[in-house]
Enzyme design. Structure first.
Site, mmCIF file in Angstrom:
data_model
loop_
_atom_site.group_PDB
_atom_site.id
_atom_site.type_symbol
_atom_site.label_atom_id
_atom_site.label_comp_id
_atom_site.label_asym_id
_atom_site.label_seq_id
_atom_site.Cartn_x
_atom_site.Cartn_y
_atom_site.Cartn_z
ATOM 1 N N HIS A 105 0.835 -1.201 0.000
ATOM 2 C CA HIS A 105 0.000 0.000 0.000
ATOM 3 C C HIS A 105 0.867 1.247 0.000
ATOM 4 O O HIS A 105 2.088 1.187 0.117
ATOM 5 C CB HIS A 105 -0.988 0.015 1.185
ATOM 6 C CG HIS A 105 -0.392 0.432 2.495
ATOM 7 N ND1 HIS A 105 -1.137 0.835 3.572
ATOM 8 C CD2 HIS A 105 0.907 0.518 2.918
ATOM 9 C CE1 HIS A 105 -0.347 1.147 4.581
ATOM 10 N NE2 HIS A 105 0.889 0.953 4.222
ATOM 11 N N CYS B 228 5.186 5.316 5.157
ATOM 12 C CA CYS B 228 4.044 4.737 4.421
ATOM 13 C C CYS B 228 3.619 5.629 3.251
ATOM 14 O O CYS B 228 2.800 5.210 2.427
ATOM 15 C CB CYS B 228 2.874 4.485 5.358
ATOM 16 S SG CYS B 228 3.010 2.906 6.254
ATOM 17 N N HIS C 96 4.941 -0.162 -0.604
ATOM 18 C CA HIS C 96 5.754 -1.052 0.246
ATOM 19 C C HIS C 96 4.797 -2.066 0.842
ATOM 20 O O HIS C 96 3.576 -1.881 0.816
ATOM 21 C CB HIS C 96 6.439 -0.244 1.365
ATOM 22 C CG HIS C 96 5.439 0.458 2.206
ATOM 23 N ND1 HIS C 96 4.911 1.678 1.858
ATOM 24 C CD2 HIS C 96 4.797 0.078 3.337
ATOM 25 C CE1 HIS C 96 3.998 2.028 2.744
ATOM 26 N NE2 HIS C 96 3.897 1.081 3.653
ATOM 27 N N HIS D 148 3.280 -4.854 3.853
ATOM 28 C CA HIS D 148 3.117 -5.206 5.261
ATOM 29 C C HIS D 148 2.608 -6.644 5.328
ATOM 30 O O HIS D 148 1.892 -7.092 4.437
ATOM 31 C CB HIS D 148 2.077 -4.321 5.952
ATOM 32 C CG HIS D 148 2.497 -2.897 6.127
ATOM 33 N ND1 HIS D 148 3.403 -2.497 7.081
ATOM 34 C CD2 HIS D 148 2.128 -1.779 5.464
ATOM 35 C CE1 HIS D 148 3.566 -1.194 7.004
ATOM 36 N NE2 HIS D 148 2.810 -0.721 6.017
ATOM 37 N N ASP E 17 -4.573 -10.803 -0.372
ATOM 38 C CA ASP E 17 -3.237 -11.398 -0.291
ATOM 39 C C ASP E 17 -2.437 -11.192 -1.582
ATOM 40 O O ASP E 17 -2.914 -11.484 -2.684
ATOM 41 C CB ASP E 17 -3.357 -12.892 0.020
ATOM 42 C CG ASP E 17 -2.018 -13.470 0.456
ATOM 43 O OD1 ASP E 17 -1.262 -12.775 1.160
ATOM 44 O OD2 ASP E 17 -1.732 -14.627 0.083
ATOM 45 N N HIS E 18 -1.227 -10.669 -1.417
ATOM 46 C CA HIS E 18 -0.312 -10.383 -2.529
ATOM 47 C C HIS E 18 -0.874 -9.383 -3.534
ATOM 48 O O HIS E 18 -0.582 -9.450 -4.726
ATOM 49 C CB HIS E 18 0.149 -11.676 -3.213
ATOM 50 C CG HIS E 18 1.145 -12.433 -2.381
ATOM 51 N ND1 HIS E 18 0.817 -13.002 -1.179
ATOM 52 C CD2 HIS E 18 2.458 -12.676 -2.566
ATOM 53 C CE1 HIS E 18 1.877 -13.573 -0.653
ATOM 54 N NE2 HIS E 18 2.896 -13.385 -1.469
ATOM 55 N N GLU F 238 -0.965 -4.062 11.490
ATOM 56 C CA GLU F 238 -0.127 -3.713 10.339
ATOM 57 C C GLU F 238 1.330 -4.034 10.647
ATOM 58 O O GLU F 238 2.098 -4.430 9.754
ATOM 59 C CB GLU F 238 -0.282 -2.227 10.019
ATOM 60 C CG GLU F 238 0.392 -1.784 8.747
ATOM 61 C CD GLU F 238 0.005 -0.364 8.405
ATOM 62 O OE1 GLU F 238 -0.839 -0.190 7.519
ATOM 63 O OE2 GLU F 238 0.515 0.572 9.055
HETATM 64 NI NI NI Z 1 2.651 1.168 5.317
#
Ligand code: NI
Length: 137
Positions: free
Chosen positions: A16, A35, A41, A43, A81-82, A126
């Site tokens: 995100h 972020c 990037h 998480h 996911d992914h 997160e």
């Molecule tokens: Ni982040």
């Protein structure tokens, strides 16, 4: 009437970027820190879905955890996911993918699948130390 809460844990990995498009880059970094970096990037998100309701006399269950597992796999894992949350999930094209907003989104998905006399709580991590709890209010 006997009330209990059951919970199911799970995880997904996703990318995100947090930003407000009305702010310049420096302001976004100031508010959202790392972020807000431009190129996204990842998480490793961990969630706990908790259901509170009456313990059924016939089954001894508040809700069948196998059924909950299938619902979460279908609704949450398959969707997140992914994935790149900002890009791949259309609702987040215009909503900042904070853990607050992701939890609200997941809560609403699950609410449609669980009968209304059961209360739902989402806990979403997160990072190991940053998490949110959402009760649908
Ligand atoms: Ni982040």
């Amino acid at each position: 009437m006997t009330i209990a809460t059951i919970s199911k844990k799970g995880s997904f990995s996703a990318a995100h970027r947090l930003y407000n498009k009305q702010w310049n880059y420096d302001k976004n970094i100031e508010v959202f820190g790392k972020c807000a970096y431009l190129n996204y990037h990842g998480h490793n998100y961990e969630y706990v879905v908790s259901l509170t309701g009456e313990v059924d006399k016939k089954t001894g269950f508040v809700f069948n955890l196998n059924d909950l597992s299938k619902i979460l796999h279908h609704l949450v894992i398959n969707l997140f996911d992914h994935k790149n949350i900002n890009i791949d999930i259309k609702e987040f094209n215009s909503i900042n993918p904070t853990i607050e907003n992701i939890s609200i989104f997941i809560w609403n998905l699950i609410r449609n699948q669980i009968r209304l006399d059961i209360d739902i709580k989402i806990t979403l991590y997160e990072t190991q130390n940053n998490f949110v709890e959402y009760y649908g209010k």
